[in-house]
Design a protein around this motif. Structure first.
Motif, short mmCIF file in Angstrom:
data_model
loop_
_atom_site.label_atom_id
_atom_site.label_comp_id
_atom_site.label_asym_id
_atom_site.label_seq_id
_atom_site.Cartn_x
_atom_site.Cartn_y
_atom_site.Cartn_z
N PHE A 1 0.82 -1.22 0.00
CA PHE A 1 0.00 0.00 0.00
C PHE A 1 0.86 1.27 0.00
O PHE A 1 0.37 2.34 -0.28
N SER A 2 2.14 1.11 0.35
CA SER A 2 2.97 2.31 0.39
C SER A 2 3.85 2.46 -0.86
O SER A 2 4.57 3.41 -0.99
N VAL A 3 3.75 1.47 -1.80
CA VAL A 3 4.56 1.58 -3.02
C VAL A 3 3.94 2.68 -3.89
O VAL A 3 2.75 2.64 -4.20
N PRO A 4 4.73 3.69 -4.26
CA PRO A 4 4.15 4.78 -5.05
C PRO A 4 3.68 4.27 -6.40
O PRO A 4 4.34 3.46 -7.03
N GLU A 5 2.49 4.75 -6.82
CA GLU A 5 1.96 4.29 -8.11
C GLU A 5 2.75 4.91 -9.25
O GLU A 5 3.14 6.06 -9.18
N MET A 6 3.00 4.10 -10.30
CA MET A 6 3.70 4.62 -11.47
C MET A 6 2.74 5.52 -12.24
O MET A 6 1.57 5.16 -12.42
N ALA A 7 3.24 6.64 -12.71
CA ALA A 7 2.38 7.52 -13.53
C ALA A 7 2.14 6.82 -14.86
O ALA A 7 3.02 6.13 -15.37
N PRO A 8 0.92 6.98 -15.44
CA PRO A 8 0.69 6.37 -16.74
C PRO A 8 1.70 6.89 -17.77
O PRO A 8 2.18 8.02 -17.66
#
Ligand SMILES: N[C@@H](CCC(=O)N[C@@H](CS)C(=O)NCC(=O)O)C(=O)O
Length: 234
Positions: free
Chosen positions: A26-33
């Motif tokens: 839950f703390s892994v930053p989401e990759m930008a599209p």
């Protein structure tokens, strides 16, 4: 950098083993599209691009610029207009060029150069039709508008729609090469905008074009996009 275990004391190793580090998903930053599309908060010229990205399941940032904020964004666009597609730090403009690029990515192009020519011709013809309708819709001089209205409804619309309908008949409910291509997505994604500008359902009496529309709107990824896209007046 992590410390080699042999350099740590027995107690320190024991402590590490007691509380192994786990990855908190839950703390892994989401990759930008990988793609960002900038356009106004309407369908119009942005929608064919949104359709193609959605068709291919390509995630994108759907950046919708409100008209009042446009003056501050305009200087950042390659030719002062939108839609603009950003990818790998580069900006691309011209909606048809963007559509052709994405069509290749999502495999909605021809099997050879001649097929590509037929697909392009169909899409560019739809774009010509759009321009005739826009010429009428956006005219502000009442006298000119009346003149454009006559040309549009008595000449251009019947002429173009009859021919496009025949093409759709010959191609089994598609606008080229007898199967689904980006020309179909281009046409159907623009339809709401074209109808809005013409203030009528332009394909109401053209059954083969209705078939093109149903073929595209029946695609699961397109259905999904239409359900989730922002509801706008155009
Ligand atoms: N040929 C261009 C036309 C782009 C265009 O006309 N964009 C309009 C919106 S549909 C625009 O950015 N208007 C704002 C302006 O020119 O300041 C394309 O197909 O992308």
């Amino acid at each position: 950098m992590s410390m080699p275990l042999e350099l740590l004391s027995f107690e320190e190793v024991a402590e590490i083993k007691r509380s192994p580090k786990t990855i908190d998903i839950f703390s892994v930053p989401e990759m930008a599209p990988a793609y960002k599309l900038s356009y106004f908060n309407i369908t119009a010229l942005g929608e064919p691009i949104r359709f193609l990205l959605s068709y291919g399941g390509i995630e994108f940032e759907d950046c919708r610029i409100e008209h009042e904020n446009w003056p501050q964004h305009k200087p950042n666009m390659p030719f002062g207009q939108m839609p603009v597609l950003e990818h790998n730090g580069k900006k691309a403009h011209q909606s048809l060029a963007i559509c052709k690029y994405l069509a290749k990515q999502v495999k909605l192009v021809g099997n050879d150069d001649w097929e590509d020519l037929e697909i392009d011709a169909a899409a560019f013809t739809v774009n010509d039709l759009r321009q005739f309708i826009a010429r009428y819709h956006y005219e502000t001089d009442e006298k000119e508008k009346e003149k454009n209205k006559g040309i549009l409804f008595n000449e251009k619309l019947p002429y173009y729609l009859e021919r496009l309908d025949n093409i759709a008949k010959e191609n089994n409910g598609h606008l080229a090469v007898g199967r689904l291509t980006w020309a179909d997505l281009y046409f159907v994604s623009l339809l709401d905008y074209l109808n809005h500008m013409a203030q009528t359902d332009i394909i109401a009496n053209h059954h083969n074009l209705i078939a093109v529309k149903n073929n595209v709107l029946g695609l699961p990824t397109i259905k999904e996009w239409i359900e989730k896209r922002p509801k706008t007046s155009v």
